[in-house]
Design a protein around this motif. Structure first.
Motif, PDB file in Angstrom:
ATOM      1  N   ARG A   1       1.015  -1.276   0.145  1.00 46.22           N
ATOM      2  CA  ARG A   1       0.025   0.056   0.359  1.00 46.22           C
ATOM      3  C   ARG A   1       1.201   1.725  -0.063  1.00 46.22           C
ATOM      4  N   LYS A   2       0.325   2.311  -0.677  1.00 39.40           N
ATOM      5  CA  LYS A   2       1.451   3.798  -0.694  1.00 39.40           C
ATOM      6  C   LYS A   2       1.127   4.328   0.176  1.00 39.40           C
ATOM      7  N   ILE A   3       1.891   5.062   1.350  1.00 36.64           N
ATOM      8  CA  ILE A   3       1.761   5.556   2.225  1.00 36.64           C
ATOM      9  C   ILE A   3       2.600   7.215   2.088  1.00 36.64           C
ATOM     10  N   GLY A   4       2.580   7.287   0.531  1.00 37.78           N
ATOM     11  CA  GLY A   4       3.183   8.859   0.472  1.00 37.78           C
ATOM     12  C   GLY A   4       4.800   8.669  -0.746  1.00 37.78           C
ATOM     13  N   GLN A   5       4.961  10.333  -1.465  1.00 42.80           N
ATOM     14  CA  GLN A   5       6.389   9.846  -1.964  1.00 42.80           C
ATOM     15  C   GLN A   5       7.372  10.729  -1.093  1.00 42.80           C
TER      16      GLN A   5
ATOM     17  N   LYS B   1      21.691  19.105 -12.433  1.00 42.24           N
ATOM     18  CA  LYS B   1      20.781  18.950 -11.450  1.00 42.24           C
ATOM     19  C   LYS B   1      19.619  18.275 -11.706  1.00 42.24           C
ATOM     20  N   PHE B   2      19.314  16.522 -11.277  1.00 41.93           N
ATOM     21  CA  PHE B   2      18.508  16.108 -11.698  1.00 41.93           C
ATOM     22  C   PHE B   2      17.594  15.350 -10.480  1.00 41.93           C
ATOM     23  N   VAL B   3      16.002  15.690 -10.586  1.00 41.50           N
ATOM     24  CA  VAL B   3      15.213  15.844  -9.431  1.00 41.50           C
ATOM     25  C   VAL B   3      14.363  14.314  -9.844  1.00 41.50           C
ATOM     26  N   SER B   4      13.514  13.793  -9.048  1.00 39.71           N
ATOM     27  CA  SER B   4      13.096  12.406  -8.906  1.00 39.71           C
ATOM     28  C   SER B   4      11.903  12.487  -8.062  1.00 39.71           C
ATOM     29  N   VAL B   5      10.852  11.953  -8.412  1.00 41.27           N
ATOM     30  CA  VAL B   5       9.653  11.939  -7.338  1.00 41.27           C
ATOM     31  C   VAL B   5       9.566  10.470  -7.270  1.00 41.27           C
ATOM     32  N   SER B   6       9.080  10.111  -6.187  1.00 39.94           N
ATOM     33  CA  SER B   6       9.307   8.232  -6.190  1.00 39.94           C
ATOM     34  C   SER B   6       8.089   7.877  -5.272  1.00 39.94           C
ATOM     35  N   ASP B   7       7.343   7.264  -5.667  1.00 36.55           N
ATOM     36  CA  ASP B   7       6.513   6.818  -3.639  1.00 36.55           C
ATOM     37  C   ASP B   7       6.939   5.848  -3.055  1.00 36.55           C
TER      38      ASP B   7
END
Length: 370
Positions: A220-224, A308-314
């Motif tokens: 289950r996803k709980i944030g990012q 700069k390398f930006v990423s968003v991960s669950d």
């Protein structure tokens, strides 16, 4: 790339010493300093009573109060009541312990977030034993090498999976690399194997990260988490002696957020980039619809950035413990830039798979690793 540091006396380093560190000659370097942002300025985090007395984070009288707390923490032993100061830390909240020593809110903030490494303030209303032992671990880790509580593998974190791959091979393990479309196979709700390219490898259990199990309802996803990897040709400004490696914690209240922002920097001295170059990682737990903007306070500390390398991960966690379906799933990596939360997840996985706790106290046979 995920540049996370290890506490010199922390759980992960203890595990590595018992498994691969000595056997495969892994080398570690001390990180030059641990810092915290206070009122827009970077300060070294005091870990001992002596450091507290010389810290620029506190006034004269507050220094003495903090020194008394840290001196008590250094002497505290759970099995020796005479060191407890008539406090039962299994029931007394940490908020009350800080009150016993008369500490101010800003002192509590850096001790809780930059030394005990809590990610929010929920710990204040929980039993104090966990936090006191974390403060003690921080102090003990600093005492090992004298400048910082953190270490980092020479040549980077890639040495860790290499060492464990060699250890696995010694005990008869087989590696199948670069296999596409890996999928776990279930029969009657229980794991029976893993398939790839029309072939299936049978096994009694499977251990894996959440990315393999999302479609099967096992997580289950709980944030990012939002992360920025930054390449620079200079050290982070405004840090004493131009440190070539450091961690900076930006506490939530300093930024009026719910979660801390973390900054770590490694460099050419760790053999992770060319001579004269630095790699910084800025991360935090996502709270808004504009994740990259949440890193702004940390990015400002870096000075000019070349790339700069930006990423968003669950972030996922397992729905069950795995004992019924034989599917043992880890948690996703969180926003922290130290391995303590990850190390405790490793111990939890071991307990779920083996049915017992991993023994961190006994030593493996001389010249042999478990």
């Amino acid at each position: 790339i995920n540049a996370e540091y290890m506490g010199a006396g922390g759980v992960l380093v203890q595990i590595l010493r018992r498994t691969v560190a000595v056997r495969y000659g892994m080398e570690f370097m001390v990180i030059e300093g641990s810092y915290v942002l206070r009122d827009g300025k970077i300060h070294k985090v005091p870990a001992t009573d002596k450091e507290a007395l010389s810290s620029g984070l506190m006034g004269m009288f507050e220094k003495r109060r903090a020194a008394k707390l840290l001196s008590w923490v250094q002497d505290y032993e759970p099995d020796q009541p005479k060191t407890h100061k008539n406090m039962d830390l299994t029931t007394k909240p940490m908020r009350e312990v800080f009150k016993e020593f008369g500490l101010e809110p800003k002192t509590i903030e850096f001790l809780g977030h930059a030394a005990a490494l809590h990610t929010n303030d929920e710990y204040l209303d929980k039993p104090a034993l966990d936090t006191v032992m974390k403060l003690k671990l921080y102090s003990d880790s600093v005492g090992m090498y004298g400048s910082s509580p953190y270490v980092y593998p020479l040549y980077g974190l890639g040495d860790l999976p290499q060492a464990f791959a060699r250890l696995c091979a010694v005990y008869g393990g087989t590696y199948m690399l670069n296999k596409p479309d890996l999928k776990p196979i279930f029969e009657d709700g229980k794991f029976v194997g893993v398939s790839s390219e029309g072939e299936t490898a049978k096994a009694p259990i499977v251990v894996g990260d959440p990315s393999y199990f999302e479609e099967f309802g096992k997580t289950r996803k709980i944030g990012q988490v939002v992360r920025a990897i930054c390449l620079m040709d200079h050290a982070i400004p405004n840090i004493a002696d131009g440190a070539k490696s450091c961690q900076i914690i930006l506490p939530q209240s300093e930024l009026k957020r719910n979660n801390d922002v973390y900054v770590v920097c490694t460099s050419f001295v760790h053999k992770v980039c060319p001579e004269g170059w630095y790699i910084a990682l800025v991360s935090t737990t996502v709270e808004t619809a504009n994740p990259e903007a949440e890193l702004e306070a940390g990015l400002k500390l870096l000075g000019p950035v070349k790339e700069k390398f930006v990423s968003v991960s669950d972030i996922f966690e397992p729905v069950e413990d795995g004992t019924n379906d034989k599917c043992f799933v880890s948690r996703s990596m969180d926003a922290t830039t130290h391995f303590e939360t990850c190390a405790h997840d490793i111990l939890d996985l071991y307990r779920r798979v083996m049915g017992k706790d991993y023994d961190l106290t006994s030593e493996p046979p001389q010249g042999e690793a478990q």
